[in-house]
Structure formats: C-alpha cells, structure tokens
Write a protein that holds these residues in place. Structure first.
Motif, PDB file in Angstrom:
ATOM      1  N   ILE A  11       0.866  -1.189   0.000  1.00  0.00           N
ATOM      2  CA  ILE A  11       0.000   0.000   0.000  1.00  0.00           C
ATOM      3  C   ILE A  11       0.899   1.234   0.000  1.00  0.00           C
ATOM      4  O   ILE A  11       1.785   1.378   0.856  1.00  0.00           O
ATOM      5  CB  ILE A  11      -0.930   0.032   1.231  1.00  0.00           C
ATOM      6  CG1 ILE A  11      -1.837  -1.206   1.243  1.00  0.00           C
ATOM      7  CG2 ILE A  11      -1.773   1.310   1.239  1.00  0.00           C
ATOM      8  CD1 ILE A  11      -2.712  -1.298   2.486  1.00  0.00           C
ATOM      9  N   ILE A  12       0.674   2.113  -0.971  1.00  0.00           N
ATOM     10  CA  ILE A  12       1.449   3.353  -1.041  1.00  0.00           C
ATOM     11  C   ILE A  12       0.825   4.382  -0.104  1.00  0.00           C
ATOM     12  O   ILE A  12      -0.370   4.685  -0.191  1.00  0.00           O
ATOM     13  CB  ILE A  12       1.492   3.892  -2.481  1.00  0.00           C
ATOM     14  CG1 ILE A  12       2.225   2.883  -3.385  1.00  0.00           C
ATOM     15  CG2 ILE A  12       2.182   5.253  -2.528  1.00  0.00           C
ATOM     16  CD1 ILE A  12       2.255   3.282  -4.847  1.00  0.00           C
ATOM     17  N   VAL A  13       1.643   4.898   0.826  1.00  0.00           N
ATOM     18  CA  VAL A  13       1.189   5.892   1.801  1.00  0.00           C
ATOM     19  C   VAL A  13       2.102   7.109   1.665  1.00  0.00           C
ATOM     20  O   VAL A  13       3.198   7.143   2.229  1.00  0.00           O
ATOM     21  CB  VAL A  13       1.243   5.332   3.237  1.00  0.00           C
ATOM     22  CG1 VAL A  13       0.702   6.379   4.227  1.00  0.00           C
ATOM     23  CG2 VAL A  13       0.473   4.035   3.355  1.00  0.00           C
ATOM     24  N   LYS A  62       3.707  -9.559   9.061  1.00  0.00           N
ATOM     25  CA  LYS A  62       4.264  -8.318   9.575  1.00  0.00           C
ATOM     26  C   LYS A  62       4.258  -7.268   8.479  1.00  0.00           C
ATOM     27  O   LYS A  62       4.540  -7.566   7.321  1.00  0.00           O
ATOM     28  CB  LYS A  62       5.702  -8.559  10.057  1.00  0.00           C
ATOM     29  CG  LYS A  62       6.355  -7.354  10.730  1.00  0.00           C
ATOM     30  CD  LYS A  62       7.742  -7.725  11.242  1.00  0.00           C
ATOM     31  CE  LYS A  62       8.416  -6.576  11.985  1.00  0.00           C
ATOM     32  NZ  LYS A  62       9.747  -6.973  12.491  1.00  0.00           N
ATOM     33  N   THR A  63       3.896  -6.037   8.846  1.00  0.00           N
ATOM     34  CA  THR A  63       3.899  -4.922   7.905  1.00  0.00           C
ATOM     35  C   THR A  63       5.042  -3.977   8.249  1.00  0.00           C
ATOM     36  O   THR A  63       5.177  -3.551   9.402  1.00  0.00           O
ATOM     37  CB  THR A  63       2.565  -4.154   7.935  1.00  0.00           C
ATOM     38  OG1 THR A  63       1.504  -5.050   7.578  1.00  0.00           O
ATOM     39  CG2 THR A  63       2.582  -2.996   6.956  1.00  0.00           C
ATOM     40  N   ILE A  64       5.856  -3.676   7.243  1.00  0.00           N
ATOM     41  CA  ILE A  64       6.961  -2.743   7.442  1.00  0.00           C
ATOM     42  C   ILE A  64       6.769  -1.569   6.484  1.00  0.00           C
ATOM     43  O   ILE A  64       6.073  -1.674   5.471  1.00  0.00           O
ATOM     44  CB  ILE A  64       8.323  -3.413   7.189  1.00  0.00           C
ATOM     45  CG1 ILE A  64       8.423  -3.857   5.721  1.00  0.00           C
ATOM     46  CG2 ILE A  64       8.549  -4.585   8.120  1.00  0.00           C
ATOM     47  CD1 ILE A  64       9.813  -4.228   5.302  1.00  0.00           C
ATOM     48  N   ARG A  65       7.359  -0.454   6.825  1.00  0.00           N
ATOM     49  CA  ARG A  65       7.259   0.734   5.984  1.00  0.00           C
ATOM     50  C   ARG A  65       8.637   1.057   5.408  1.00  0.00           C
ATOM     51  O   ARG A  65       9.631   1.122   6.137  1.00  0.00           O
ATOM     52  CB  ARG A  65       6.716   1.916   6.770  1.00  0.00           C
ATOM     53  CG  ARG A  65       6.641   3.213   5.983  1.00  0.00           C
ATOM     54  CD  ARG A  65       5.756   4.244   6.666  1.00  0.00           C
ATOM     55  NE  ARG A  65       4.355   3.826   6.640  1.00  0.00           N
ATOM     56  CZ  ARG A  65       3.346   4.576   7.078  1.00  0.00           C
ATOM     57  NH1 ARG A  65       3.593   5.786   7.571  1.00  0.00           N
ATOM     58  NH2 ARG A  65       2.096   4.145   7.046  1.00  0.00           N
ATOM     59  N   ILE A  66       8.677   1.223   4.093  1.00  0.00           N
ATOM     60  CA  ILE A  66       9.917   1.601   3.425  1.00  0.00           C
ATOM     61  C   ILE A  66       9.668   2.872   2.613  1.00  0.00           C
ATOM     62  O   ILE A  66       8.519   3.185   2.266  1.00  0.00           O
ATOM     63  CB  ILE A  66      10.431   0.489   2.491  1.00  0.00           C
ATOM     64  CG1 ILE A  66       9.405   0.201   1.387  1.00  0.00           C
ATOM     65  CG2 ILE A  66      10.759  -0.771   3.273  1.00  0.00           C
ATOM     66  CD1 ILE A  66       9.887  -0.767   0.330  1.00  0.00           C
ATOM     67  N   LEU A 115       8.842  -4.964  -5.901  1.00  0.00           N
ATOM     68  CA  LEU A 115       9.445  -5.470  -4.676  1.00  0.00           C
ATOM     69  C   LEU A 115       9.552  -6.990  -4.777  1.00  0.00           C
ATOM     70  O   LEU A 115       8.657  -7.651  -5.302  1.00  0.00           O
ATOM     71  CB  LEU A 115       8.612  -5.086  -3.458  1.00  0.00           C
ATOM     72  CG  LEU A 115       8.574  -3.599  -3.104  1.00  0.00           C
ATOM     73  CD1 LEU A 115       7.577  -3.334  -1.980  1.00  0.00           C
ATOM     74  CD2 LEU A 115       9.964  -3.106  -2.695  1.00  0.00           C
ATOM     75  N   SER A 116      10.648  -7.510  -4.281  1.00  0.00           N
ATOM     76  CA  SER A 116      10.857  -8.946  -4.403  1.00  0.00           C
ATOM     77  C   SER A 116      11.592  -9.472  -3.175  1.00  0.00           C
ATOM     78  O   SER A 116      12.449  -8.786  -2.607  1.00  0.00           O
ATOM     79  CB  SER A 116      11.676  -9.263  -5.660  1.00  0.00           C
ATOM     80  OG  SER A 116      11.872 -10.641  -5.798  1.00  0.00           O
ATOM     81  N   LEU A 117      11.239 -10.669  -2.778  1.00  0.00           N
ATOM     82  CA  LEU A 117      11.953 -11.365  -1.708  1.00  0.00           C
ATOM     83  C   LEU A 117      12.938 -12.350  -2.332  1.00  0.00           C
ATOM     84  O   LEU A 117      12.642 -12.979  -3.340  1.00  0.00           O
ATOM     85  CB  LEU A 117      10.969 -12.127  -0.805  1.00  0.00           C
ATOM     86  CG  LEU A 117       9.927 -11.296  -0.051  1.00  0.00           C
ATOM     87  CD1 LEU A 117       8.943 -12.213   0.669  1.00  0.00           C
ATOM     88  CD2 LEU A 117      10.605 -10.351   0.949  1.00  0.00           C
ATOM     89  N   SER A 158       4.449  -6.263  -8.117  1.00  0.00           N
ATOM     90  CA  SER A 158       4.625  -5.071  -8.945  1.00  0.00           C
ATOM     91  C   SER A 158       4.017  -3.859  -8.246  1.00  0.00           C
ATOM     92  O   SER A 158       2.969  -3.959  -7.599  1.00  0.00           O
ATOM     93  CB  SER A 158       3.962  -5.277 -10.305  1.00  0.00           C
ATOM     94  OG  SER A 158       4.004  -4.082 -11.056  1.00  0.00           O
ATOM     95  N   LEU A 159       4.669  -2.706  -8.398  1.00  0.00           N
ATOM     96  CA  LEU A 159       4.158  -1.467  -7.824  1.00  0.00           C
ATOM     97  C   LEU A 159       3.504  -0.581  -8.890  1.00  0.00           C
ATOM     98  O   LEU A 159       3.120   0.555  -8.606  1.00  0.00           O
ATOM     99  CB  LEU A 159       5.300  -0.685  -7.161  1.00  0.00           C
ATOM    100  CG  LEU A 159       6.010  -1.406  -6.004  1.00  0.00           C
ATOM    101  CD1 LEU A 159       7.167  -0.553  -5.501  1.00  0.00           C
ATOM    102  CD2 LEU A 159       5.034  -1.709  -4.874  1.00  0.00           C
TER     103      LEU A 159
END
Length: 911
Positions: free
Chosen positions: A475-477, A518-522, A530-532, A549-550
């Motif tokens: 989610i873009i914030v 877990k939710t993290i903010r970058i 984004l990829s793991l 994909s973003l």
C-alpha cells in the motif's frame, strides 16, 4: 605394516602392528577395529544389503572369486593372544576385549596377522580391476572413541571415521606392476620377479594404493603441494594444468589455511563417486563446456574434498554437514570469481531454440537453490543432521550438500562476508588434524557476531523446515510504501527484501523475526517492483510468489506462453504449450497440443488440457486434468491428491467415449526415504458415456457411473518384492470386491520366482452380459484405466497385447469371463536371465454353470519387466497350443511406450 600381494589369487598377506592411544578421559575395556575388507564376504553383510536398497544385486549374487573377505590368522594385544570376535550383525567390525584396562593417555600394541582376499572393483571401485588393483579401506583401522565408540560398517559411502596415524609400510608386489600411493615412497627394491616398496606417511587419515601395470598418475609440482592425479585430459598440457592447480590451491589456502602435507593424491575412482552434477550429465559430443572449465571445476571439487577431509576429522556419517558446507561454499565462491559468465547449460544456452528459455539463462551456481527446491517442493528433503546412511541417495549425493553450502552463503550474506570467511578459517586452523565436530564451528560464529544465529544452527541445520515467505500486499502511503509480508511455513529466518528496477537491484534490506505476518514501511524509491530473495541468497521452498509489482493494474504478473517446460519466471504467470503425440488403433496418430501450468519445479495446483486430432478417426479428441497436492509434515500422511480428469477418445471404429472422473487419494509416509514402499488409499468416481452404433439403443453398459475404493501397498525390494491391492466397486447394477496379491523373489542362485493371486467376487450383480464381468485373459477395462492400443479388438496384432489384470491368462480359453467369482493364480519361474516359464490356474463361476477350472503353461521372455515382454503359450485347456493352427496369433506381448514408466524403471534406487 608388511604386506605381500599374491596376484594369482588376488590375496594380500599382511602383518600389521597398531599402537593405539587412549586419547579420551575414560578407561577402556575394549577396542574396536574396522575391518572393511570383510564387508564383501557374503550377501548378509551391511554392504550387500545396502546395495539391495539401491537396486544393485551384483554383490548379492557375486561369484566366490569376485567376493572379498579377510581371514584373521592371529591377533594379540601387547604380544599376548587377544580375545576378539566379529560383531554378529556387523562382520566388518572386530571387537577386542582387553585383559587389562586401558587408562587415559596410555597405549596398547595390537598385532595382527591376516590375509585379505581383494574383491572385484566393480562393486565399489576398490579392489581388483582390469588394469590391476585400486585399494582403499583394505587394512585394519582402529575406531575412534569420542563420547563412546564410533563404529560403522562399510556402506560404499567412503565415510570411515578414523583418527590420523603415522604409517610405515613395506609391500611386495609382482614385477609387472607399479605402485603409486598417497604416501611418500622412500625406496623401491627389485628382488627377482617381485618389487618391494617402502612407504611412510605422517599424520595421515587413510591410505590409497594404486597397483597397475603402468604408472597412470600425472604429477603437478605446484608452488604449495605436489599433486598426483589420474584425472587427466589430453588437451590440458602440463604447464597449463600446473597453473590451474596453483590457482585452485591458492584460492583454498586463502579461505582455509595452509595444507599440512606436501602432497595431494587425487584418484579418479573416489572422484567419480562425487562428480559435478550438471557438468558430467550433458553429452560430451555437444561440448557444452570448454575442456579447461571441465577439468578446472572437476579438479577443484576433488581437491577441496581431499583438502578438507584429510585435515578436518569429523564423523562424516553423523556430522557431515559442515565438511559438505565448506566444500560447496568454496565451489560457489570459486565459480563466481573465475567463471561468472558460465551458464548452467554451457554453450547450449546460446543455441537458437534454447537460449529463449529461462533455464538457459541460469548461471552455473543457480543450480544449487534450484535442485534444493526440486526436492523441497516434493517434500523429499531431509535435515542436515540426518545420518548419512539414512539419507536417500539423491539427498546424500546432491541435495544436502547443496543446502549445506547454500546455508553458509546465506549466513555470510546475512552477517557479512568477513564473519563467515574468518570463522571457517579459524575453525580450520584450530582443528587441523584434530578430532572435532560442527559444534566448535557454531561456537566460533556466535563469538563473532551479536546477531541471533540460533535459527541457523537450530531449525535450518537440524530440521527440514522450509523457508517460505511471500509479499501479501503493498500500500502506497504518501512517500512511503507499507509492505505486508507473510511467513507461510513454520521456520522463522532472516529474509531479504529487494527493490527492483528493470530486473536490477536498487536496494536490499534484511528483515528478521517475521513468524506470521508483519507490515513494514519503506521509503519510495527508483524501483517499480518489490521482491523477496531476488538473488536466491537462501534456499527457499517456493519463490513463485516472491514478487509484487508497484505499477498497479489488474494483474500483478501478466500471462506468458512458453514452449514445452521452463523454470519459474517471477515476472510472469506462465502457461506452457508443447506438442503431444500418442496412438491408438481407432484414432490413429493423435496429434495434439498440450497446454499446462506445470514448470520444471512441481507446483501444488496443476492443470492440463490437450486437444488432439486423430489422423484415422478424422475427429477432434482430447484429455484434461486438474490436480491439487496437499502435503503434510507432522502426520503419517505424506500427501493428499484431489483430482478431476476427463477424456474423449475412440474405443471402437467411429465410436467415441467420454469419461469424467473425480478422485481423492491419501499417500502415507514411508518409514524412511530409503524405503521405496508405497501405501495409498484412494476413492474415485468414474463417469463413462459411450457412443453406440446408429440404430442401437443405449444400455447400462454404455452410460454408467462407478465408485471405486481401494488400498494399495507396494514394497518393491529387488530381492523379495511384495504388493497387494484391496478394492471394492459399486455401480447401479452391480457391486464387487477384489483382492490382488503379488510376490516376487530371487533365489540365492538369482532365479526369479513371481507369484500372483487374484480373487474377485460379485456382491450383487444385476447386469446383463459380460461387460462388467471378470476377464480371464483380457480385462474389459470398463473404467478405461488400462493402456490398450486397440481395446475392442478381437483379432489382429492388437488383440494380442497383454496387460496383467484380473485373471492374467495368456491363452484364450472357451470360458473367458466370470459373472459370479474368479480365483486365479499366476506363477513365473526364471530359467536363465530373461527366459522364464509360466504356469497359471484359475477357477471361474458363472450363474447357472459349474465352476470352470482353467490352466495353462508357456514361455515368458521378460526382456524389460512391465515394459517389453513376450509370452509363448505351450499347453492349456486347449491342449498343446504350439502345433495348433495360426500359432503366431496366440503369442502375447507387453509393450509400454509410456516415458514416465520407463523413467521410473531406470531411476530406481536414486530418488
């Protein structure tokens, strides 16, 4: 040691003195010796039984002259006759009961006079061969006492746990031979028709002797050690070979430390047991790799193995992971530094038609996580602390070694390069030529970092828990992105999050302690995906869902059509298409195009749709299936399979059938992965709708539904195999119970005995005719499960196809079906190789008739079991069949063109 070789009888006569030191802090009442020469003695040894598990029966049925054994003529301790015996269930282990307790730091002298009958080298590579002798594990070796006696039988995995020793050997051999070894040769004396060699070795682990009619080992005098090897390549000249070996040894020394010996003896036999998979498996005529690359990587693997195993004294049966891990860590580092451009397929990756595949783009080091996933996705992987003799061959030879090497690279990336590299070097220098274990390495790593590494030395090493994370949503914030990551399995381990732009890494961040969600903010950045685990830094169970994909849009990953099969592409949802060619008598050649979603690595949900055109029927036909595999880790169930399938094909000229089937099956876990047994409980619902000829009214034999419940057990031991199938079928017009048992055995003379009992009875039967009846010589196959080429043929070559089902008779007798019950017994007795004689008897009962007794006998040519066989009837209820009219039409054949069945036959004992 003094030894003399009797070449005529392949016997070594040995006089051996062993000074055994008690290095422990406990008093010892006994001493154990490994006597691996005795492991070839008979078909009851651990080695022989091990080969049987691997579907190799050469040692089990070996001739007396090919076997090996030792004969202890005299054994004393401190020059007094000793009380000793072979262990009852391990005749390659000798137990010596000491008359006087051996105190810590004290020693005893063990003197043994014995002869060793050298085995044929075809069993393990060690023994007598065409050129002479290649000997390893040929003399008595004291066991190691470390928290108890570490004794182990020979299992052909070259893992004898022994302490270092000083050796002094005098050996006499015939003049026609030359001796080469990993010891220092300080003298050679000719005495008539014999030579005497004098050899010494300091702080050596084991001794290898090569006795050949001509010297075959090449010498490379590098700056560090003298390398002797018979792994040669005519295109590698001496100066080039020396230069390559110098580079290899310098590389290893920088990571580990100096090698304590002056020579390295690299023999081809030992190396061939541990080849570089992916390098040797591609055909040489394609020349996918340069000669320099092949020789360099082959020698580097062989040298690292010897370098480590000759100096780090760990128990490689119980604590092998660290030795394997260091070796494969070095191999990956070496390939990355000197061959970063080499692809897994070598030059084949540049060939038109191949280069477009993702598989062709894999680098040489990409095979390690790929092969781990291959095993993990099938839940066939095992922990790195599973004893080596309990590992499947595939895991022992490949998967566990790869996981261990990947683990050290994983830990290195997470902590930082210097910590792991320095820890490996410190461990090597501290424990060089000392008895040690992997716990010492773990303590060193922990001392160099404040980060938690318990997950690595805990779950990663000691279990087969699988790392599997996915990006659940983004989610873009404002100028940030909230990324929700889910742990899909039961291990909590560090994971790497990447920002990707044009398939290049923009940023990388390690995340820890994600045990559920877990939710993290970058911060936003110059990346659109984004990829793991983008770089495959760690071995992960499933990487298909690692990317997000973003860019927005309806689909995270667009659809991509790919020819045949390929490896997963994290940027696309892949759908594969490939030509499919089959044949049956009524459709002719079936030319189809198979559409499916099954990549090289298996996935839980699979589907396939294959429309086809029949060249003979001139019609469109096809098949489809959808399957879902559910795996279980903590129960006795291995997996459950849910399936829906269907087909439209012709069963007679101009007559097609439609089938629509649903099934659920439960496959239970094996006792161990070395146990090839299978236990399956299944429930299936078959729906069949057959076309009928114009003007013919459909009956219950043309459109029907049948429910089948069955339990199948199979123990396919190569010496004594047993399987059975218990089932029941319920239709609208009948119900029946069926039991089938099959026992196959090889006698001590390698004669095959094959017995089968089939019993079937109708519980109710309101059907007309014999369509649902039990077939004596040919099953009606109303469930359309048997691979008949011409299923409706009553004459011609295809009517002679034989599939062992129901009655299992080969002769066509007056009574062919039973609508009440049938009891049939089939037997095959081997005469010579693939020549067998068969004898069958059966009892058939039809309503209103007496019980019919059927019998037959004939010759079976069992060329490839269940794949290609021929049956020649001799005598039956019909009388002597050989002299009867049109005898060739009575001959039956088994012919399987199913690639999967053929592949399963040849892969036995490996997976």
């Amino acid at each position: 040691m003094k030894a003399s070789l009797d070449d005529k009888n392949a016997i070594l006569t040995i006089q051996q003195d062993i000074v055994f030191y008690n290095k422990s802090d406990q008093a010892l009442n006994e001493v154990y010796l490994h006597n691996w020469s005795n492991s070839y003695k008979n078909n009851k040894t651990k080695l022989s039984q091990r080969f049987i598990e691997d579907y190799k029966k050469t040692l089990y049925f070996a001739k007396a002259e090919d076997r090996g054994f030792s004969d202890i003529l005299n054994l004393s301790v401190n020059y007094e006759t000793a009380d000793f015996k072979e262990l009852d269930d391990q005749i390659d282990i000798i137990k010596i009961n000491l008359k006087k307790v051996l105190l810590p730091k004290d020693s005893v002298t063990i003197t043994a006079s014995y002869t060793v009958k050298l085995p044929n080298a075809k069993f393990t590579g060690y023994g007598k061969n065409v050129e002479g002798y290649h000997l390893r594990f040929w003399y008595l070796t004291p066991a190691v006492f470390q928290n108890g006696w570490n004794i182990m039988s020979n299992l052909n995995i070259d893992d004898l746990y022994s302490d270092i020793s000083d050796f002094q050997i005098e050996i006499s051999i015939p003049n026609i031979y030359t001796l080469e070894s990993n010891l220092y040769q300080y003298d050679e004396i000719k005495k008539g028709e014999r030579k005497e060699y004098f050899l010494i070795g300091k702080k050596k682990k084991d001794i290898i002797l090569s006795i050949d009619k001509a010297a075959k080992f090449s010498s490379f005098k590098t700056d560090r050690v003298h390398v002797k090897t018979d792994i040669t390549n005519t295109s590698i000249a001496q100066p080039l070979g020396t230069s390559i070996l110098n580079r290899e040894l310098l590389f290893i020394e920088k990571y580990l430390g100096k090698y304590p010996h002056k020579e390295l003896f690299i023999d081809r036999i030992t190396q061939s047991k541990n080849p570089i998979y992916g390098l040797n498996q591609l055909p040489n005529f394609l020349r996918p790799f340069s000669d320099v690359f092949k020789w360099d990587m082959t020698m580097f693997k062989a040298i690292t193995k010897k370098y480590i195993e000759n100096t780090l004294l760990l128990n490689n049966r119980t604590d092998y992971w660290l030795v394997n891990g260091i070796q494969y860590y070095l191999m990956m580092e070496y390939a990355e530094k000197y061959y970063p451009e080499v692809n897994l397929l070598g030059n084949l990756s540049k060939v038109w038609g191949v280069r477009s595949f993702n598989f062709a783009k894999l680098k040489f080091n990409d095979k390690y996580p790929f092969i781990y996933q291959f095993s993990s996705r099938k839940f066939l992987d095992q922990s790195l602390t599973t004893q080596a003799d309990s590992l499947s061959n595939f895991n022992r030879k490949i998967v566990n070694k790869y996981k261990a090497g990947l683990g050290l690279r994983y830990l290195e990336d997470y902590l930082n390069k210097d910590i792991i590299r320095n820890s490996i070097q410190e461990f090597y220098l501290k424990n060089n030529l000392k008895i040690t274990n992997s716990k010492s390495f773990a303590d060193i790593v922990r001392s160099k970092t404040e980060k938690d590494v318990n997950w690595f030395f805990g779950d990663y090493i000691t279990t087969n828990k699988k790392i599997d994370y996915t990006i659940k949503k983004t989610i873009i914030v404002g100028d940030s992105i909230d990324v929700t990551i889910k742990n899909k399995r039961n291990i909590t381990a560090p994971i790497a999050l990447y920002g990707i732009k044009d398939k290049k890494v923009v940023f990388k961040k390690w995340l820890t302690n994600i045990d559920s969600t877990k939710t993290i903010r970058i911060a936003k950045g110059n990346f659109d995906r984004l990829s793991l685990n983008f770089e495959n830094t760690y071995p992960e169970h499933n990487t298909i869902d690692n990317s997000k994909s973003l860019k927005g849009g309806l689909f995270n990953k667009p659809l991509k059509l790919t020819f045949i099969k390929d490896v997963n592409d994290s940027y696309y949802n892949q759908l594969f298409y490939q030509p499919d060619v089959k044949y049956n008598f009524y459709d002719g050649v079936l030319l189809g195009m198979k559409l499916h979603n099954k990549p090289v690595l298996t996935r839980n949900l699979q589907f396939s749709f294959t429309p086809s055109y029949g060249t003979k029927s001139n019609s469109l036909t096809g098949t489809f299936y959808t399957r879902y595999y559910q795996y279980f880790e903590k129960t006795s169930i291995y997996r459950m399979t849910y399936s829906i399938s269907g087909s439209n094909l012709h069963y007679a000229p101009d007559l097609a059938y439609n089938s629509f089937n649903q099934s659920v099956s439960v496959e239970f876990k094996r006792k161990t992965l070395r146990d090839a047994g299978v236990r399956v409980l299944s429930a299936r619902l078959f729906n069949v709708d057959k076309e009928v000829a114009p003007g013919v009214v459909k009956t219950d034999q043309d459109k029907y539904s049948i429910f089948r419940l069955s339990y199948f057990y199979n123990n396919p031991n190569i010496i004594s195999g047993f399987k059975y199938n218990l089932s029941t079928e319920i239709g609208s017009k009948f119900s029946k119970a069926i039991a089938e048992f099959r026992f196959r055995s090889l006698t001590d003379r390698n004669t095959q005995l094959d017995f089968r009992l089939y019993a079937g009875a109708f519980l109710t039967n309101n059907s007309d005719g014999d369509y649902f009846s039990f077939g004596l010589d040919r099953a009606n196959d109303y469930l359309f499960q048997l691979n008949y080429i011409g299923r409706s043929e009553n004459s011609g070559i295809f009517s002679q196809q034989f599939i062992l089902a129901e009655g299992g008779f080969k002769s066509v007798l007056p009574t062919r079906f039973a609508n009440q019950f049938m009891l049939s017994f089939n037997s095959n007795i081997g005469l010579w190789r693939w020549l067998e004689i068969y004898n069958d008897v059966a009892f058939l009962k039809n309503r209103g008739d007496q019980v019919y007794f059927a019998y037959e006998s004939g010759i079976r040519l069992n060329f490839v079991h269940n794949i290609f066989e021929l049956y020649f009837p001799l005598y039956s209820n019909n009388g002597w069949e050989v002299g009867q009219h049109a005898y060739p039409k009575k001959i039956r054949f088994v012919l399987t063109a199913n690639p999967r069945a053929i592949f399963n036959f040849f892969r036995r004992g490996f997976l």
